[in-house]
Structures are given as C-alpha cells and as structure tokens.
Design a protein around this motif. Structure first.
Motif, PDB file in Angstrom:
ATOM      1  N   UNK A   1      66.060  61.651 -11.072  1.00  0.00           N
ATOM      2  CA  UNK A   1      67.002  61.012 -11.248  1.00  0.00           C
ATOM      3  C   UNK A   1      67.699  61.692  -9.489  1.00  0.00           C
ATOM      4  N   UNK A   2      68.869  61.473  -8.705  1.00  0.00           N
ATOM      5  CA  UNK A   2      68.888  61.705  -6.901  1.00  0.00           C
ATOM      6  C   UNK A   2      67.386  61.429  -7.212  1.00  0.00           C
ATOM      7  N   UNK A   3      66.562  60.974  -6.684  1.00  0.00           N
ATOM      8  CA  UNK A   3      65.394  61.077  -5.575  1.00  0.00           C
ATOM      9  C   UNK A   3      65.476  59.949  -5.003  1.00  0.00           C
ATOM     10  N   UNK A   4      66.706  58.479  -5.635  1.00  0.00           N
ATOM     11  CA  UNK A   4      66.949  58.034  -4.672  1.00  0.00           C
ATOM     12  C   UNK A   4      65.805  56.034  -4.531  1.00  0.00           C
ATOM     13  N   UNK A   5      65.479  56.553  -5.494  1.00  0.00           N
ATOM     14  CA  UNK A   5      64.514  55.726  -6.659  1.00  0.00           C
ATOM     15  C   UNK A   5      64.984  54.858  -7.199  1.00  0.00           C
ATOM     16  N   UNK A   6      65.904  53.518  -7.638  1.00  0.00           N
ATOM     17  CA  UNK A   6      65.970  52.825  -8.257  1.00  0.00           C
ATOM     18  C   UNK A   6      65.181  51.387  -8.057  1.00  0.00           C
ATOM     19  N   UNK A   7      64.068  51.331  -7.013  1.00  0.00           N
ATOM     20  CA  UNK A   7      63.344  49.752  -8.236  1.00  0.00           C
ATOM     21  C   UNK A   7      61.969  50.040  -6.866  1.00  0.00           C
TER      22      UNK A   7
ATOM     23  N   UNK B   1      60.135  48.680  -5.098  1.00  0.00           N
ATOM     24  CA  UNK B   1      60.202  49.227  -3.546  1.00  0.00           C
ATOM     25  C   UNK B   1      60.042  50.777  -3.178  1.00  0.00           C
ATOM     26  N   UNK B   2      61.571  51.314  -4.125  1.00  0.00           N
ATOM     27  CA  UNK B   2      61.298  52.477  -2.846  1.00  0.00           C
ATOM     28  C   UNK B   2      60.584  53.526  -3.399  1.00  0.00           C
ATOM     29  N   UNK B   3      59.835  53.388  -4.012  1.00  0.00           N
ATOM     30  CA  UNK B   3      58.492  54.370  -4.530  1.00  0.00           C
ATOM     31  C   UNK B   3      58.119  54.555  -3.141  1.00  0.00           C
ATOM     32  N   UNK B   4      57.728  53.690  -2.055  1.00  0.00           N
ATOM     33  CA  UNK B   4      56.822  53.730  -1.164  1.00  0.00           C
ATOM     34  C   UNK B   4      57.418  55.250  -0.546  1.00  0.00           C
ATOM     35  N   UNK B   5      56.905  56.050   0.031  1.00  0.00           N
ATOM     36  CA  UNK B   5      56.831  57.387   0.944  1.00  0.00           C
ATOM     37  C   UNK B   5      57.274  58.265  -0.249  1.00  0.00           C
ATOM     38  N   UNK B   6      57.309  58.217  -1.565  1.00  0.00           N
ATOM     39  CA  UNK B   6      57.297  59.245  -2.673  1.00  0.00           C
ATOM     40  C   UNK B   6      56.666  59.785  -2.735  1.00  0.00           C
ATOM     41  N   UNK B   7      56.221  61.101  -3.929  1.00  0.00           N
ATOM     42  CA  UNK B   7      55.433  61.686  -4.452  1.00  0.00           C
ATOM     43  C   UNK B   7      55.512  61.386  -6.000  1.00  0.00           C
ATOM     44  N   UNK B   8      54.126  60.797  -5.967  1.00  0.00           N
ATOM     45  CA  UNK B   8      54.340  60.428  -7.140  1.00  0.00           C
ATOM     46  C   UNK B   8      52.820  60.960  -8.444  1.00  0.00           C
ATOM     47  N   UNK B   9      53.314  61.775  -9.773  1.00  0.00           N
ATOM     48  CA  UNK B   9      51.904  62.410 -10.217  1.00  0.00           C
ATOM     49  C   UNK B   9      51.549  62.128 -11.598  1.00  0.00           C
ATOM     50  N   UNK B  10      50.089  61.826 -11.748  1.00  0.00           N
ATOM     51  CA  UNK B  10      49.540  61.536 -13.245  1.00  0.00           C
ATOM     52  C   UNK B  10      48.547  61.775 -12.748  1.00  0.00           C
ATOM     53  N   UNK B  11      47.746  61.945 -14.418  1.00  0.00           N
ATOM     54  CA  UNK B  11      46.174  62.733 -14.249  1.00  0.00           C
ATOM     55  C   UNK B  11      45.761  61.579 -14.199  1.00  0.00           C
TER      56      UNK B  11
ATOM     57  N   UNK C   1      58.222  66.673  -7.232  1.00  0.00           N
ATOM     58  CA  UNK C   1      57.810  65.417  -7.520  1.00  0.00           C
ATOM     59  C   UNK C   1      58.604  64.911  -7.528  1.00  0.00           C
ATOM     60  N   UNK C   2      58.501  62.918  -7.378  1.00  0.00           N
ATOM     61  CA  UNK C   2      59.869  62.667  -7.648  1.00  0.00           C
ATOM     62  C   UNK C   2      59.398  61.219  -8.928  1.00  0.00           C
ATOM     63  N   UNK C   3      58.072  61.247  -9.112  1.00  0.00           N
ATOM     64  CA  UNK C   3      58.088  60.398 -10.034  1.00  0.00           C
ATOM     65  C   UNK C   3      56.378  60.778 -10.990  1.00  0.00           C
ATOM     66  N   UNK C   4      56.558  60.276 -12.044  1.00  0.00           N
ATOM     67  CA  UNK C   4      55.804  60.258 -13.118  1.00  0.00           C
ATOM     68  C   UNK C   4      55.402  59.607 -14.120  1.00  0.00           C
TER      69      UNK C   4
ATOM     70  N   UNK D   1      60.629  64.908 -18.486  1.00  0.00           N
ATOM     71  CA  UNK D   1      60.815  64.492 -17.668  1.00  0.00           C
ATOM     72  C   UNK D   1      61.916  63.322 -18.023  1.00  0.00           C
ATOM     73  N   UNK D   2      61.931  62.549 -18.986  1.00  0.00           N
ATOM     74  CA  UNK D   2      63.037  61.567 -19.397  1.00  0.00           C
ATOM     75  C   UNK D   2      64.318  62.638 -18.972  1.00  0.00           C
ATOM     76  N   UNK D   3      64.657  63.771 -19.339  1.00  0.00           N
ATOM     77  CA  UNK D   3      66.235  64.525 -19.388  1.00  0.00           C
ATOM     78  C   UNK D   3      66.509  64.497 -18.370  1.00  0.00           C
ATOM     79  N   UNK D   4      65.529  64.557 -16.928  1.00  0.00           N
ATOM     80  CA  UNK D   4      66.149  64.208 -15.928  1.00  0.00           C
ATOM     81  C   UNK D   4      66.222  63.464 -15.521  1.00  0.00           C
ATOM     82  N   UNK D   5      65.752  62.004 -15.745  1.00  0.00           N
ATOM     83  CA  UNK D   5      65.433  61.289 -14.886  1.00  0.00           C
ATOM     84  C   UNK D   5      65.399  59.869 -15.594  1.00  0.00           C
TER      85      UNK D   5
END
Length: 333
Positions: A116-122, A124-134, A176-179, A189-193
């Motif tokens: 929430x608040x990352x600016x990602x709503x769709x 294409x908004x993931x471009x330039x963002x930090x996404x964590x994943x194993x 991070x912005x997403x995971x 993560x879903x608690x604030x995303x």
C-alpha cells in the motif's frame, strides 16, 4: 491380554516380532519440509508417518526449494518437499532424485503482493520497482511468467533474491515494493498490501506450478517399503481433506496443527487450503505415470522456460527418469 497372547506364540515367532520391531526402530531418515499450508501437515503433527513406517524421522524445516535441493544433493536429506521450478532445475542438473508424489497444484496459495502506498495499481507500475522473491522457486517462475504475460522486460524491474523470512523483514522495513511468496510471509505482506495476481491466474496464462515430494534414488532403491508408506500416509491425508475439508474450520484440530507447523495465521488456514488442489492417490497415478504423464511434460515445459530466462543452461531430452509413479501405484493398491 497382550502377555497372554504372546505365551501362545512359538518362541521363534516371538523372536521374529521383537527383531522386526528392533530393526524398524534402528531405521532413521531426514526429511525436509517447508511452511506450505497443505493437508499432510496434520499427519506430520500426529506422527502418522512414524507410526506407519516404524522409522525415526528427523523433520527439518527449510525456507526454499533451492535449499532443499542443496541438502538432498549433499546427502544430508533423503526425502524433500519443493516446488516445480527448483525440481525442474535439479533434474536438468541430473541430480540423483525422483519425484514420488505431487504435493499440491498451486493456486491462490502463492501470490504477488504490492505494498500500500507503493504507487503500484496495475502491472506496468512494477517497472522500476523492487520485487522480492526466492530465486529458483515456484514463485520466481510465476513472477517471470507474469512479467512475460504483461510484456514487461525483467531487466526493467529490480528483482531481489530473498527467502520468505527475509521478505517479511524487508517488507516491515519498507525496503521492497512487492513480493511474490507463500505463507506465512504472504499473509504478513497482505496486512499492508494487496494482491496484484496469484499463481491461479498465472496458471491460466500457461504457466502452472506445483509442489512435490522427491527422494534420493539410492535411498528409494534401498528402502522402497518406507517410500511407499510415506506416499500412502500423504495420500490418505489428502483423501481426508477431500472428504471432510469443510470441517477444517478455524478452531478445528486440523487448522490448529497446520498453523503450528507452518507459522500461518490459523484464521487463514481454510482459505489457504482452498487455494490449492491436493491430488488423491488415484489421481497421482495419472499425474506421475508413463512418458506422457502430466508431471514429465510439466518439468520439460518449466525447464524450457527457465532456459529461456537463462536460469538453467540446457533442457534435457527426457525428464522421465526424474518421475517415478511406482510408489503411488503400490500405495493406491
């Protein structure tokens, strides 16, 4: 009553019973499990595997399939739980393993969550963002498949290799912005995303994922009875959930046991169980059987995608040697 029954047995029969019990008691195995919410956690909590096999089982918790593969390859672990992506990578490396059971066909139990608040709503908004994943996990595979579906170059996204616990810590710090992850990290993560997509949707786009139990080939060859019983206990747990899953509500013994072993919120257990499909033994035979088996094809397709993404160097001509339906066939009988 037991003593009286023993008196009626010939001395040789009594000796054989005692010897068999002592032999089973001497057997020991190291099994790697993960914090995935699935029905067999109830059997694990109840000690059903130990009761069925007579073996001492050392249950070792792992955070990712990549770590499980490393431990299995070294010989520290004989039986392990992992996702289809690390399984495909391990088979491509020709490690001495084989798939003995499909643990879950993954749906909403794994998802891409954006802060929430990352600016990602769709997408294409993931471009330039930090996404964590194993890395080399089913969620890594699903993330890459989702980016491909959306037409997003992975190089335009900052993809960070973090284990689930590290993802939770990074999320709480705001690093991070997403995971793309599974529970308990997913729930936290879903608690604030909010969920941008899940593996159920990614599967519809042509990239299904699954979890599986694997075994070292040398261990399976020496201990086929143990492997068969292990598969049977797991299959019975899935059948129980298939028949009585509606009763596995919050507060039920099953939900309590699963929450304790996985770290997931008990209130989330029913929804998480519903987020994946757990094949019973009869279905397992079809999934694992023959060269045209679904699992063999899935491993080949996953490996081809990983090669395209430069995560593995090649694709094997045949993945059948890494899938063994013998044990589910025996257990199903």
């Amino acid at each position: 009553m037991i003593a009286a029954a023993l008196k009626k047995l010939p001395a040789l029969a009594i000796f054989s019973l005692i010897s068999a019990h002592a032999l089973a008691a001497d057997k020991e195995v190291n099994i790697a499990y993960q914090t995935v919410v699935e029905p067999a956690k109830v059997a694990q909590a109840d000690g059903a595997y130990e009761k069925a096999t007579g073996w001492k089982i050392n249950w070792k918790k792992f955070d990712s399939g990549a770590d499980v593969i490393t431990a299995v390859a070294s010989g520290d672990i004989q039986v392990g739980y992992l996702g289809s992506s690390p399984l495909a990578a391990a088979a491509t490396r020709e490690l001495p393993i084989e798939t003995i059971l499909i643990a879950a066909q993954i749906g909403q139990a794994e998802a891409l969550v954006v802060r929430n608040g990352s600016g990602i709503t769709k997408a294409q908004d993931l471009i330039g963002k930090k996404i964590a994943v194993p890395f080399v996990s089913t969620t890594h595979y699903s993330l890459l498949a989702a980016l491909k579906h959306w037409g997003i170059d992975p190089n335009k996204v900052q993809i960070l290799n973090l284990r689930p616990q590290e993802i939770t810590a990074a999320w709480q710090r705001g690093d991070i912005d997403a995971a793309y992850v599974w529970d308990p990290a997913l729930g936290k993560a879903k608690e604030t995303g909010k969920i941008l997509t899940s593996s159920a949707e990614v599967a519809k786009w042509g990239a299904p994922t699954f979890d599986a139990w694997i075994v070292r080939k040398d261990f399976a060859q020496k201990n086929p009875d143990f492997v068969t019983e292990f598969v049977k206990v797991t299959g019975l747990a899935y059948a129980d959930y298939r028949a009585h899953g509606a009763e596995w509500k919050v507060g039920s013994p099953q939900s309590v046991k699963i929450a304790r072993l996985t770290g997931a919120k008990e209130s989330d257990i029913p929804e998480l169980l519903a987020g994946s499909s757990f094949p019973v033994l009869k279905e397992q035979v079809q999934l694992l059987g023959g060269v045209d088996g679904t699992t063999v094809k899935a491993l080949a397709a996953t490996s081809a995608f990983l090669k395209e993404q430069k995560k593995v160097e090649r694709v094997l001509p045949d993945y059948q040697p890494y899938v063994n339906g013998t044990f589910v066939a025996q257990a199903e009988k």
